[in-house]
Structure formats: C-alpha cells, structure tokens
Write a protein that holds these residues in place. Structure first.
Motif: not given
Length: 266
Positions: A152-154, A199-201, A263-265, A133-136
């Motif tokens: 885990p957050v970049r 962040v990747s889940i 999100n990107k799957e 996920h890319f969250i602004p």
C-alpha cells in the motif's frame, strides 16, 4: 448480573470513591494550607470537569487505570477497538460518567452504564476517517524510477512529490492561505529527503492512523533491505532529522518537524 457487568459497576464505584477521598484531601489542603503528599503526587491523574473546562477532578492513578479498562470495554462493544487509540476515549468517558452519575444523579445500574459506554464510543467513532500520510525517507541517490510501490506504500522522488504536493496545496488552499511559515518550513524539511512515502489509512482516528502509516512504511523499507541487502541499504531510513536544516534540540517541545505535514485528512 454477569461477572463482567459486576466488575464494570465495581470499577465505577471505585472511581467515585477515589474522587470523594481526594476531594477531602483538597478540603484539608485549603483549611491547613498544606497539600497532603498523596494529593500532590495524584495531581496528574485527573478527569476533565464535566462543567468547568479549566478544572479537573483528581481521582488518582488506580482510578485512571480502571477508567482505561472501561474505555477498552466501550470500544470493544462498539467494534472499533483497533481503530481508535485508547487514550482518546478514556478522558471523555470519565467526564461522561461524572456528568451522568454525579451531576444528573442517575443510578449506577446496567442500563445507565451501557448508555455511558455507548455515548463514549459514539464520540470516539466521530474521529474515525480516512487519512493520507506523507512520510519522508532516506532511500537512494538514484532518481529513477520516479516512483514505485510496495504493497500500500507509494514511494516518490522529490520531483514527483512536489507535483503531488502542489495539487494538494491548491486543493486545500483555504487551509494554507496566509500561513507562509508553515509552507516554508514544511518545504524545507521535506526537501531534505530524496524520497517521500505516501500511504492511505482507512477508518482510523488520527493517532492510530499515524502509527499504522509509520508501521506500513517501515515494513515496506524492510522489503527494500531484503532486496538490496545490508551492504546497499544500510543508510535507508524512515523519517528522522532533516539533515541540512534540522534545528531540533534535546527538549521534546522542539521536536516538531517530522509531524508538521504528517497527514492529510480526506
């Protein structure tokens, strides 16, 4: 039969009895041309028809509540209750129950109940996958460092994010080919934020992954609040309006921008 199994069988019988009751109300409606008030209120509490995608089986609110309990049992038995949102398995399970016990006329016993719950859980398990996920975010005006991580957050500034995004778009170019509107509006929205959190889940369905991703970024932002103190971090926030280009109204149907590239799957 254990108490839990007896309760499961009782709930299934109740769901079917409610369907019979509401079906009689529907017949009354067709014969009298007047819709009973209870049926009118229950229209939103239905299960997708097992053979007709354009129709649903009205069962009422209490039956849906019991169906939700059965869905929770199915997820718990499969060990994926924390990876799949309950709402995603509730309706498929209802369709499976009516297909097995109404159309195929199988006996409502322990063996067939277990098979129905297992089938619903397997369908839910197919939605589990890793998602990025890319969250602004609104963080700070400073552009250095170009990126930093908290757990885990970049967090990436606009320059780093555009470089990361360009690689992803090229990698998935077949998905975005011809959709200039999506690329344009996405760039406009994300361009209104100085920082983007990545962040990747792992191993969750879409809805659960979205909630966990937002929670992870919010927790990382809480750490920044502690580090910078309230006086220097009061305007830090996760997501929200696009500020310069926000065109959202009060109607929820128009609130689409935050999720347009959520999100990107993988």
């Amino acid at each position: 039969m254990s108490a839990s199994k007896a309760k499961i069988e009782e709930d299934i019988h109740f769901i079917f009895s409610e369907r019979v009751r509401f079906a009689r109300m529907e017949q009354e409606w067709f014969s009298t041309k007047q819709c009973p008030e209870e049926l009118r209120k229950a229209f939103m509490w239905g299960i997708p028809h097992p053979t007709d995608n354009n129709n649903k089986l009205v069962v009422g609110r209490e039956a849906i509540a019991r169906l939700e309990n059965l869905a929770a049992t199915a997820l718990r038995r499969a060990g994926i209750q924390r990876q799949v949102d309950l709402s995603e398995v509730r309706m498929p399970l209802g369709t499976i129950l009516f297909r097995k016990f109404a159309l195929e006329r199988r006996p409502i016993d322990t063996k067939n109940i277990d098979r129905a719950l297992s089938e619903a859980a397997k369908l839910a398990a197919r939605t589990i996958k890793a998602r990025t996920h890319f969250i602004p975010c609104h963080l700070m005006h400073a552009e250095k460092p170009f990126e930093f991580t908290i757990g885990p957050v970049r967090f990436m500034n606009q320059r780093t994010f555009r470089s990361r995004l360009a690689g992803l778009i090229w990698q998935h170019r077949s998905v975005y080919r011809g959709d200039n509107w999506l690329r344009r509006e996405s760039a406009k929205y994300y361009g209104s934020f100085g920082w983007i959190a990545e962040v990747s889940i792992p191993c969750c369905d879409k809805k659960t992954a979205e909630l966990l991703a937002f929670a992870a970024v919010t927790s990382a932002l809480d750490c920044l609040h502690i580090l910078f103190r309230a006086t220097h971090s009061a305007r830090m926030s996760v997501g929200g309006p696009a500020v310069k280009h926000d065109r959202r109204g009060d109607c929820q149907d128009f609130r689409v921008w935050p999720g347009i590239m959520g999100n990107k799957e993988s």
